[in-house]
Enzyme design. Structure first.
Site, PDB file in Angstrom:
ATOM      1  N   HIS A  11       0.873  -1.258   0.037  1.00 34.13           N
ATOM      2  CA  HIS A  11      -0.023   0.053  -0.001  1.00 34.13           C
ATOM      3  C   HIS A  11       0.983   1.217  -0.201  1.00 34.13           C
ATOM      4  CE1 HIS A  11      -3.664  -2.149   0.928  1.00 34.13           C
ATOM      5  NE2 HIS A  11      -2.922  -2.987   1.690  1.00 34.13           N
ATOM      6  N   GLU A  36      14.284  -3.002  10.524  1.00 32.00           N
ATOM      7  CA  GLU A  36      13.692  -2.247  11.359  1.00 32.00           C
ATOM      8  C   GLU A  36      13.828  -2.429  12.917  1.00 32.00           C
ATOM      9  OE1 GLU A  36       9.600  -1.726   9.941  1.00 32.00           O
ATOM     10  OE2 GLU A  36       9.067  -0.801  11.928  1.00 32.00           O
ATOM     11  N   ASP A  65       9.365   5.422   7.273  1.00 30.85           N
ATOM     12  CA  ASP A  65       8.754   4.688   8.832  1.00 30.85           C
ATOM     13  C   ASP A  65       7.247   5.783   9.086  1.00 30.85           C
ATOM     14  OD1 ASP A  65       9.152   2.355  10.244  1.00 30.85           O
ATOM     15  OD2 ASP A  65       8.790   3.823  11.776  1.00 30.85           O
ATOM     16  N   LYS A 164      -6.895  11.123  -0.579  1.00 27.61           N
ATOM     17  CA  LYS A 164      -6.070  10.838   0.779  1.00 27.61           C
ATOM     18  C   LYS A 164      -4.643  11.775   0.494  1.00 27.61           C
ATOM     19  CE  LYS A 164      -3.700   7.365   3.406  1.00 27.61           C
ATOM     20  NZ  LYS A 164      -3.476   5.983   3.679  1.00 27.61           N
ATOM     21  N   ARG A 170       1.835  11.009   4.317  1.00 25.07           N
ATOM     22  CA  ARG A 170       2.783  10.154   3.300  1.00 25.07           C
ATOM     23  C   ARG A 170       2.497  11.052   1.920  1.00 25.07           C
ATOM     24  NH1 ARG A 170       0.903   5.890   3.957  1.00 25.07           N
ATOM     25  NH2 ARG A 170       2.291   5.273   5.151  1.00 25.07           N
TER      26      ARG A 170
HETATM   27  P1  ITT Z   1       7.523  -1.164   6.115  1.00 21.06           P
HETATM   28  O1  ITT Z   1       7.955  -0.932   7.627  1.00 21.06           O
HETATM   29  O2  ITT Z   1       7.712  -2.454   5.706  1.00 21.06           O
HETATM   30  O3  ITT Z   1       7.648  -0.016   5.215  1.00 21.06           O
HETATM   31  P2  ITT Z   1       4.882  -1.224   7.747  1.00 21.06           P
HETATM   32  O4  ITT Z   1       3.594  -1.582   7.447  1.00 21.06           O
HETATM   33  O5  ITT Z   1       5.383  -2.370   8.696  1.00 21.06           O
HETATM   34  O6  ITT Z   1       5.658  -1.302   6.450  1.00 21.06           O
HETATM   35  P3  ITT Z   1       5.749   0.782   9.447  1.00 21.06           P
HETATM   36  O7  ITT Z   1       6.552   0.077  10.151  1.00 21.06           O
HETATM   37  O8  ITT Z   1       5.932   2.217   9.088  1.00 21.06           O
HETATM   38  O9  ITT Z   1       5.165   0.062   8.056  1.00 21.06           O
HETATM   39  O10 ITT Z   1       4.513   1.066  10.216  1.00 21.06           O
HETATM   40  C1  ITT Z   1       3.318   1.950  10.105  1.00 21.06           C
HETATM   41  C2  ITT Z   1       2.019   1.296  10.561  1.00 21.06           C
HETATM   42  O11 ITT Z   1       1.375   2.535  10.662  1.00 21.06           O
HETATM   43  C3  ITT Z   1       1.375   0.626   9.342  1.00 21.06           C
HETATM   44  O12 ITT Z   1       1.528  -0.769   9.257  1.00 21.06           O
HETATM   45  C4  ITT Z   1      -0.078   1.048   9.619  1.00 21.06           C
HETATM   46  O13 ITT Z   1      -0.713   0.124  10.495  1.00 21.06           O
HETATM   47  C5  ITT Z   1      -0.018   2.430  10.197  1.00 21.06           C
HETATM   48  N1  ITT Z   1      -0.015   3.285   8.971  1.00 21.06           N
HETATM   49  C6  ITT Z   1       1.047   4.146   8.562  1.00 21.06           C
HETATM   50  N2  ITT Z   1       0.569   5.175   7.449  1.00 21.06           N
HETATM   51  C7  ITT Z   1      -0.898   4.741   7.400  1.00 21.06           C
HETATM   52  C8  ITT Z   1      -1.930   5.095   6.602  1.00 21.06           C
HETATM   53  O14 ITT Z   1      -1.635   6.011   5.424  1.00 21.06           O
HETATM   54  N3  ITT Z   1      -2.911   4.652   6.500  1.00 21.06           N
HETATM   55  C9  ITT Z   1      -3.236   3.905   7.725  1.00 21.06           C
HETATM   56  N4  ITT Z   1      -2.314   3.287   8.524  1.00 21.06           N
HETATM   57  C10 ITT Z   1      -1.327   3.669   8.391  1.00 21.06           C
END
Ligand code: ITT
Length: 191
Positions: A11, A36, A65, A164, A170
């Protein structure tokens, strides 16, 4: 220009590509995973991951992140958002907020660009609050329970991707990266 994006979250890749496509930047999945570390700082987590990925790949890349910070929970889940989403999910956050008047929250995203000559961070924040119940079907993660300022009370899941990205953490961070990458003189230093 093509750059690697070290992420295990498809995503994020799709959103970042739709944000950067207007600026002529294409992100492709990195051939090595995002490493990480545990830290309370998104920037520290993203910088470490970007340096590690650059050492492994040796080509310009980005890492990001991100996390959801809920004010009345002292910023929880913040840097632990991924784990908290996988364990208690949106329903768990709603339960933690039951009976609390203050539902203010924000999303934060730190994008780190790494190349031979640069290690740069770009931060984006989206302010809003937590909905009373999940709504909508789009997006991912905590999107169904996050209502961003200026979106007419709709959750992120009720917005289309371009709506969005126009206001999201982001969108803001990747647009700042895109503007820096396309700023005058940058093309002479990209390796
Ligand atoms: P990578 O670390 O592999 O990039 P991840 O999903 O584990 O993927 P993060 O460690 O940065 O990413 O965790 C961020 C979490 O925060 C993500 O899994 C979502 O649950 C939440 N999150 C971040 N951005 C979001 C968004 O735009 N919409 C909804 N939830 C979001």
């Amino acid at each position: 220009m093509e750059l690697y994006f070290a992420t295990g979250n498809p995503h994020k890749l799709a959103e970042a590509n739709s944000i950067l496509s207007d600026l002529g930047v294409i992100l492709k999945p990195a051939p090595s995973p995002k490493i990480e570390i545990q830290s309370e700082s998104l920037e520290e987590i993203a910088r470490y991951a970007a340096e590690a990925a650059y050492r492994s790949i040796g080509s310009p890349l980005v890492v990001e992140d991100s996390g959801l910070f809920v004010e009345s929970l002292n910023g929880f889940p913040g840097p632990y958002s991924s784990y908290v989403y996988k364990t208690i999910g949106c329903g768990g956050i709603l339960r933690l907020l039951e009976g609390r008047g203050n539902r203010a929250a924000h999303f934060e995203c730190v994008v780190v660009y790494a190349s031979r000559e640069a290690l740069r961070s770009f931060v984006g924040i989206a302010k809003g609050y937590i909905a009373e119940a999940p709504r909508g079907s789009g997006g991912f993660g905590f999107d169904p329970i996050f209502i961003c300022e200026g979106c007419g009370g709709r959750t992120f899941s009720e917005l289309c991707q371009s709506e969005k990205s126009a206001v999201s953490h982001r969108g803001r961070a990747f647009r700042a990266l895109g503007e820096w990458l396309s700023s005058p003189g940058r093309e002479n230093t990209l390796k």
